[in-house]
Every structure is written in structure tokens, then in C-alpha cells.
Design a protein around this motif. Structure first.
Motif, PDB file in Angstrom:
ATOM      1  N   VAL A  25      77.506 -86.644 -30.175  1.00 23.62           N
ATOM      2  CA  VAL A  25      77.062 -87.153 -31.470  1.00 23.62           C
ATOM      3  C   VAL A  25      75.580 -86.840 -31.633  1.00 23.62           C
ATOM      4  CG1 VAL A  25      76.647 -89.207 -32.870  1.00 23.62           C
ATOM      5  CG2 VAL A  25      78.784 -88.969 -31.612  1.00 23.62           C
ATOM      6  N   ASP A  26      75.248 -86.098 -32.688  1.00 28.38           N
ATOM      7  CA  ASP A  26      73.862 -85.748 -32.968  1.00 28.38           C
ATOM      8  C   ASP A  26      73.083 -86.987 -33.393  1.00 28.38           C
ATOM      9  OD1 ASP A  26      71.806 -83.526 -33.659  1.00 28.38           O
ATOM     10  OD2 ASP A  26      71.944 -84.729 -35.485  1.00 28.38           O
ATOM     11  N   ALA A  27      71.794 -87.025 -33.058  1.00 32.23           N
ATOM     12  CA  ALA A  27      70.954 -88.182 -33.391  1.00 32.23           C
ATOM     13  C   ALA A  27      70.908 -88.415 -34.895  1.00 32.23           C
ATOM     14  CB  ALA A  27      69.541 -87.984 -32.836  1.00 32.23           C
ATOM     15  N   ASN A  28      70.872 -87.338 -35.677  1.00 30.74           N
ATOM     16  CA  ASN A  28      70.841 -87.481 -37.131  1.00 30.74           C
ATOM     17  C   ASN A  28      72.135 -88.091 -37.666  1.00 30.74           C
ATOM     18  OD1 ASN A  28      68.367 -86.190 -38.620  1.00 30.74           O
ATOM     19  ND2 ASN A  28      68.747 -84.884 -36.849  1.00 30.74           N
ATOM     20  N   VAL A  29      73.251 -87.666 -37.110  1.00 30.21           N
ATOM     21  CA  VAL A  29      74.541 -88.228 -37.519  1.00 30.21           C
ATOM     22  C   VAL A  29      74.602 -89.703 -37.162  1.00 30.21           C
ATOM     23  CG1 VAL A  29      77.041 -88.143 -37.133  1.00 30.21           C
ATOM     24  CG2 VAL A  29      75.734 -86.025 -37.342  1.00 30.21           C
ATOM     25  N   ARG A  35      61.367 -82.960 -36.422  1.00 30.35           N
ATOM     26  CA  ARG A  35      62.529 -83.719 -36.885  1.00 30.35           C
ATOM     27  C   ARG A  35      63.452 -84.066 -35.726  1.00 30.35           C
ATOM     28  NH1 ARG A  35      64.278 -80.396 -40.609  1.00 30.35           N
ATOM     29  NH2 ARG A  35      65.798 -79.304 -39.306  1.00 30.35           N
ATOM     30  N   ASN A  36      63.700 -83.126 -34.849  1.00 27.85           N
ATOM     31  CA  ASN A  36      64.577 -83.383 -33.702  1.00 27.85           C
ATOM     32  C   ASN A  36      63.998 -84.441 -32.776  1.00 27.85           C
ATOM     33  OD1 ASN A  36      66.412 -81.479 -34.592  1.00 27.85           O
ATOM     34  ND2 ASN A  36      65.509 -79.812 -33.390  1.00 27.85           N
ATOM     35  N   GLU A  37      62.687 -84.343 -32.516  1.00 29.93           N
ATOM     36  CA  GLU A  37      62.039 -85.296 -31.624  1.00 29.93           C
ATOM     37  C   GLU A  37      62.044 -86.703 -32.215  1.00 29.93           C
ATOM     38  OE1 GLU A  37      60.334 -86.573 -28.185  1.00 29.93           O
ATOM     39  OE2 GLU A  37      61.047 -84.539 -28.616  1.00 29.93           O
ATOM     40  N   LEU A  38      61.721 -86.795 -33.503  1.00 27.48           N
ATOM     41  CA  LEU A  38      61.670 -88.104 -34.154  1.00 27.48           C
ATOM     42  C   LEU A  38      63.055 -88.722 -34.268  1.00 27.48           C
ATOM     43  CD1 LEU A  38      60.070 -90.298 -35.544  1.00 27.48           C
ATOM     44  CD2 LEU A  38      60.160 -88.976 -37.667  1.00 27.48           C
ATOM     45  N   SER A  39      64.075 -87.904 -34.567  1.00 22.71           N
ATOM     46  CA  SER A  39      65.438 -88.432 -34.698  1.00 22.71           C
ATOM     47  C   SER A  39      65.931 -89.000 -33.364  1.00 22.71           C
ATOM     48  CB  SER A  39      66.396 -87.343 -35.195  1.00 22.71           C
ATOM     49  OG  SER A  39      66.523 -86.303 -34.237  1.00 22.71           O
ATOM     50  N   LYS A  40      65.610 -88.314 -32.267  1.00 14.48           N
ATOM     51  CA  LYS A  40      66.018 -88.803 -30.946  1.00 14.48           C
ATOM     52  C   LYS A  40      65.296 -90.105 -30.600  1.00 14.48           C
ATOM     53  CE  LYS A  40      67.103 -84.217 -29.083  1.00 14.48           C
ATOM     54  NZ  LYS A  40      66.689 -83.173 -28.128  1.00 14.48           N
ATOM     55  N   GLU A  88      63.763 -94.253 -44.665  1.00 12.52           N
ATOM     56  CA  GLU A  88      62.635 -93.361 -44.960  1.00 12.52           C
ATOM     57  C   GLU A  88      62.755 -92.050 -44.188  1.00 12.52           C
ATOM     58  OE1 GLU A  88      59.902 -93.698 -47.060  1.00 12.52           O
ATOM     59  OE2 GLU A  88      61.073 -95.350 -47.896  1.00 12.52           O
ATOM     60  N   TYR A  89      63.174 -92.152 -42.932  1.00 11.71           N
ATOM     61  CA  TYR A  89      63.333 -90.928 -42.140  1.00 11.71           C
ATOM     62  C   TYR A  89      64.401 -90.027 -42.749  1.00 11.71           C
ATOM     63  CZ  TYR A  89      65.282 -87.768 -38.749  1.00 11.71           C
ATOM     64  OH  TYR A  89      65.785 -86.634 -38.163  1.00 11.71           O
ATOM     65  N   LEU A  90      65.571 -90.607 -43.069  1.00 11.83           N
ATOM     66  CA  LEU A  90      66.673 -89.808 -43.603  1.00 11.83           C
ATOM     67  C   LEU A  90      66.301 -89.159 -44.938  1.00 11.83           C
ATOM     68  CD1 LEU A  90      69.699 -92.159 -42.782  1.00 11.83           C
ATOM     69  CD2 LEU A  90      69.051 -90.032 -41.601  1.00 11.83           C
ATOM     70  N   GLN A  91      65.491 -89.833 -45.719  1.00  8.85           N
ATOM     71  CA  GLN A  91      65.084 -89.287 -47.007  1.00  8.85           C
ATOM     72  C   GLN A  91      64.066 -88.156 -46.861  1.00  8.85           C
ATOM     73  OE1 GLN A  91      63.743 -92.853 -48.990  1.00  8.85           O
ATOM     74  NE2 GLN A  91      65.689 -93.136 -50.063  1.00  8.85           N
ATOM     75  N   ARG A  92      63.261 -88.193 -45.791  1.00  7.87           N
ATOM     76  CA  ARG A  92      62.165 -87.231 -45.655  1.00  7.87           C
ATOM     77  C   ARG A  92      62.407 -86.161 -44.594  1.00  7.87           C
ATOM     78  NH1 ARG A  92      56.684 -90.962 -46.159  1.00  7.87           N
ATOM     79  NH2 ARG A  92      57.377 -92.199 -47.960  1.00  7.87           N
TER      80      ARG A  92
END
Length: 262
Positions: free
Chosen positions: A243-247, A219-224, A206-210
């Protein structure tokens, strides 16, 4: 008639998840399977009790010449042990199997907390202790039918829900970057991807889709935050450097899908 009762849950990570409640039919089917298994355990326990009582009472009679009142004490203690086995059956499996007993696993339903997290010892114990009251005069059935979230007494007190187990499906709209695909191969070897529950995977998906619709800072805070929690779940001691949190989340998503395909 309500066939599927779906509801949206807002997780602590500010991600919306949609679940399907298990329904009284699936819950009854799962409980029937569990009671059959428990019945077999109880039969073995009773056989052991009869054998023990026979030898124990005979030994006491030879030693003291009388077993006056001892039989009642034995019955009381063994009845208490039987109740602990009954409670322990549900507590053990729901805690060890992330909200599933053998019956629930067969029917593909599971217990979760109201916040979407897996149940813990406290919730499972409350549910098990109140199960006899739910079974008495079909109180649990009555509450499930007339409660919007299909909660029996044990669920109301324990703060739990019984849902259909999420079945992860591939999303054609979700793109996984090349670095994430490369990292996913490493994660399948170095991390315990199997520890991710379907609900955990759903949060990541859900996070990756939104994420594109989110404000960059949010987005940065939530991904971390998500990456930190997922790292603990899959028992990964540390992330590869730079490595980025999103990756990382993309890699976990892809690794989970690869594991399912295999």
C-alpha cells in the motif's frame, strides 16, 4: 474592529495550516461554564470538608482533650487540596480531551501548542498554575486583547494557543482513488479513526490538496512521514502489504469523512 484573527502555522511536516484564534468572547464564555462546573465540585468538596472536620475534631478532642492549633493546620491542608482540585480540573480535561475542558468543548474551541500539536501535561499544568494570575485584576484579558496571537500569561509561558475547533468540510477538488476507498472501509473496522483530531485531518487534507505541486522526492518523503505518524495516531499496527503512503493517506481522509457523515 477585529472579528476573526486568522494566522498561518507551519507544521513540523512542512504543511501550512490556517487557524482562527478563539477570541476573548468565546474564551470568556467557555471559562464561565468551567467555573460553574468547578463551583459545583467545590461545593461538594466543602460539604465533605465540613463533615470530615466535625467528626475528626470531635474525635481528637475526646482522645487528647484539646484541638489546640489543629484547626489552622486542617484549614491550610484543605485549602491546598482545594487549589490542587482547581488546577487538576483544567489539567485533567485539557490533557484527556486534547486541549478541551467541558466549557471549551461546548463553545468549540481548543488549546494547541505553538507548533500545532495537541497540548501535553506540561503545557496544561503551566496554563492552570498561572490562571489565578491571569484572573487577578483581569491581567489575562489585557494580554489577550493586546497580544497579536491572543495569548494570556499561561499561554505565553506554556507555549500554547487557543483556537476555534476545525470543522472538516468536504473538498470537491480532492479525488480519492478506488484502492483508497476500498482501504478506507477496512480502516473504519480495524483502526481507531476517531483518534484523529480535526487538526490532524487538516494536515492530511492540506497535503493531499498540495501534493501535485511538490517535487517528487519531497512528496514521497513527506507522504511517508505523514503516513507513519497517522498510523500511530489511529493505532494501526501495520499497513496492508504493497500500500503506497499516498493511497493510505487518501484512505484515512476518506474514512474520516465517512465517519463524520455517519
Amino acid at each position: 474592529m477585529r472579528l476573526f484573527n486568522r494566522f498561518t502555522l507551519h507544521t513540523p511536516e512542512s504543511v501550512e495550516l490556517e487557524f482562527t484564534l478563539a477570541g476573548i468572547g468565546n474564551r470568556a464564555y467557555a471559562l464561565l461554564i468551567d467555573y460553574i462546573i468547578f463551583g459545583l465540585i467545590l461545593i461538594l468538596f466543602l460539604i465533605g470538608v465540613l463533615i470530615f472536620n466535625s467528626f475528626f475534631l470531635e474525635a481528637i478532642a475526646k482522645l487528647l482533650g484539646s484541638t489546640n492549633g489543629l484547626e489552622l493546620w486542617l484549614i491550610a491542608v484543605q485549602a491546598l487540596i482545594g487549589f490542587f482540585i482547581y488546577v487538576g480540573y483544567f489539567v485533567f480535561f485539557e490533557t484527556a480531551w486534547s486541549g478541551q475542558t467541558p466549557g471549551k468543548r461546548y463553545v468549540k474551541i481548543r488549546v494547541i501548542r505553538d507548533d500545532g500539536r495537541p497540548v501535553r501535561l506540561q503545557q496544561s499544568t503551566l496554563r492552570a498554575l498561572l490562571r489565578p494570575f491571569d484572573d487577578l485584576f483581569f491581567i489575562g484579558v489585557f494580554l489577550i486583547v493586546f497580544n497579536q496571537r491572543e495569548k494570556r500569561l499561561g499561554d505565553l509561558v506554556g507555549g500554547t494557543l487557543v483556537i476555534q475547533e476545525e470543522q472538516p468540510v468536504k473538498s470537491a477538488a480532492l479525488k480519492v482513488s478506488t484502492p483508497a476507498r476500498s482501504l478506507a472501509k477496512k480502516l473504519l473496522i480495524e483502526a481507531d479513526i476517531s483518534s484523529l483530531l480535526p487538526e490532524d485531518f487538516a494536515v492530511i487534507r492540506e497535503y493531499l490538496q498540495r501534493r501535485e505541486a511538490m517535487i517528487p522526492n519531497a512528496r514521497n518523503e513527506l507522504s511517508k512521514q505523514l503516513a507513519s505518524q497517522v498510523k500511530q495516531i489511529i493505532s494501526l499496527e501495520k499497513l496492508p502489504t504493497k500500500v503506497d503512503a499516498n493511497v493510505f493517506l487518501e484512505a484515512v481522509y476518506h474514512a474520516y469523512q465517512q465517519q463524520i457523515d455517519n
